[in-house]
Design an enzyme around this catalytic site. Sequence first.
Site, PDB file in Angstrom:
ATOM      1  N   ASP A  84      -4.426  -1.999  -0.998  1.00 22.03           N
ATOM      2  CA  ASP A  84      -5.396  -2.297   0.069  1.00 22.03           C
ATOM      3  C   ASP A  84      -6.828  -1.903  -0.291  1.00 22.03           C
ATOM      4  O   ASP A  84      -7.791  -2.518   0.171  1.00 22.03           O
ATOM      5  CB  ASP A  84      -4.973  -1.646   1.395  1.00 22.03           C
ATOM      6  CG  ASP A  84      -4.814  -0.140   1.300  1.00 22.03           C
ATOM      7  OD1 ASP A  84      -4.857   0.411   0.183  1.00 22.03           O
ATOM      8  OD2 ASP A  84      -4.621   0.499   2.360  1.00 22.03           O
ATOM      9  N   SER A 133       0.824  -1.224   0.000  1.00 22.34           N
ATOM     10  CA  SER A 133       0.000   0.000   0.000  1.00 22.34           C
ATOM     11  C   SER A 133       0.852   1.265   0.000  1.00 22.34           C
ATOM     12  O   SER A 133       0.750   2.116   0.875  1.00 22.34           O
ATOM     13  CB  SER A 133      -0.934  -0.018   1.199  1.00 22.34           C
ATOM     14  OG  SER A 133      -1.791  -1.111   1.072  1.00 22.34           O
ATOM     15  N   ARG A 149       6.742   6.123  -5.130  1.00 24.09           N
ATOM     16  CA  ARG A 149       7.430   6.806  -4.022  1.00 24.09           C
ATOM     17  C   ARG A 149       7.114   6.102  -2.716  1.00 24.09           C
ATOM     18  O   ARG A 149       6.055   5.526  -2.529  1.00 24.09           O
ATOM     19  CB  ARG A 149       7.026   8.276  -3.953  1.00 24.09           C
ATOM     20  CG  ARG A 149       5.570   8.520  -3.639  1.00 24.09           C
ATOM     21  CD  ARG A 149       5.243  10.003  -3.688  1.00 24.09           C
ATOM     22  NE  ARG A 149       3.860  10.232  -3.334  1.00 24.09           N
ATOM     23  CZ  ARG A 149       2.845  10.092  -4.148  1.00 24.09           C
ATOM     24  NH1 ARG A 149       3.051   9.730  -5.387  1.00 24.09           N
ATOM     25  NH2 ARG A 149       1.603  10.328  -3.751  1.00 24.09           N
TER      26      ARG A 149
END
Length: 427
Positions: free
Chosen positions: A147, A94, A109
């Site tokens: 998620d 996630s 990132r």
Amino acid sequence: MNPTWVMSYPTGYETGTYLALDMGGTNLRVCQITLTEQKSEFDIIQSKYRMPEELKTGDADELWEYIADCLMQFIETHHGEASKQKLPLGFTFSYPATQNYIDEGILQRWTKGFDIAGVEGRNVVPMFENALAQRGVPIKLTALINDTTGTLIASAYTDTKMKIGCIFGTGCNAAYIEDCGSIPKLAHLNLPPDTPMAINCEWGAFDNEHKVLPRTPYDVIIDKDSPRPGQQAFEKMIAGLYLGEIFRLVMVDLHDKPETHMFTGQDISKLRKAYSLDSSFLSAIEEDPFENLSETADLFQTKLDINPSGAELELIRRAAELIGTRAARLSACGVAAISKKKGYKSCHVGADGSVFNKYPHFKARGAQALREILDWPEKTDPNEEDPIEILAAEDGSGVGAALIAALTLERVKKGNMHGILHPENFK
């Protein structure tokens, strides 16, 4: 918006044993989920492993080795050393990543305190699989998931009315099922137009151009001072990470305007510290049951060394209400947008995350906003269900990850290899 290559809802009749790995900010959670013969029922065993702080900024190989060790420990505990059969694993990753394929995740990132060199811009899967192979962990990575998609699929497994999955927590996001014919970026694949595909909206990035959402001066400051200005515009107005900071900026601004006379003559140095208040601080203000707001006064005294007057306490409470209400109403705008796009007149929305589960009045404010946006008639019976209802979701990063692994294996068995980057892994 990212296609996820999750190409069906669960039926509720999926069976088998699957592992799920959820790599959060503080913990690593490993689950074993057994989808039983009973429709929409599952058994779960889970263990949590603390993520050592030094790994978050250390060496990539050390991170993956630690994860492989935790998985090996879990398997040895629950399967003994005799486990030679490779168990299918759904990996919930996630962090903002482009998941263009079932088994590819290009990390865009790091977030949640991670900053490991040499991982951003690369596919995390080979690194993870390499660590598993070196440690000899009997696991087959079957699906890499987000998620939010997991929340949608896990909720749909136990509730056939579930059409949208949302996360309202530290960040915010949503997922829903689209027809491939309505996904321009997949047009070149010539998939049958009615083929379903779960979409990870990544809606936290809505309006990064700042053309739609009405922003306050405080929103502008939050964006400007964030590590990545101009990104996650929607998220910065509604997610738990930012609510306390919006409130703090309002308080500092009111104090610094002499004509407002807010906290006059008091030392507000503690209040000046960026991100020193989190959303639980706002929750406590909104939950204060006393008319004189004595709990809020105690909170300001103990946390900030500030003694607010009665009038200041009322303003503090109103500011918290406005920030909390805006977050809930903007969140409802996202749900309404998907519902309108898909023509849903009635459905359930599965929501997870700390703001949804813990922030006072968030659910009621969101429900009221949906009623206004979608123009429903006022209820005659207070117990009557809303046509579109936002409910607490099933465990997306555990059960959802296992279900997506099951759905992937099922469709591969039927010869549907779309989005499978390494077919050899499924033999």
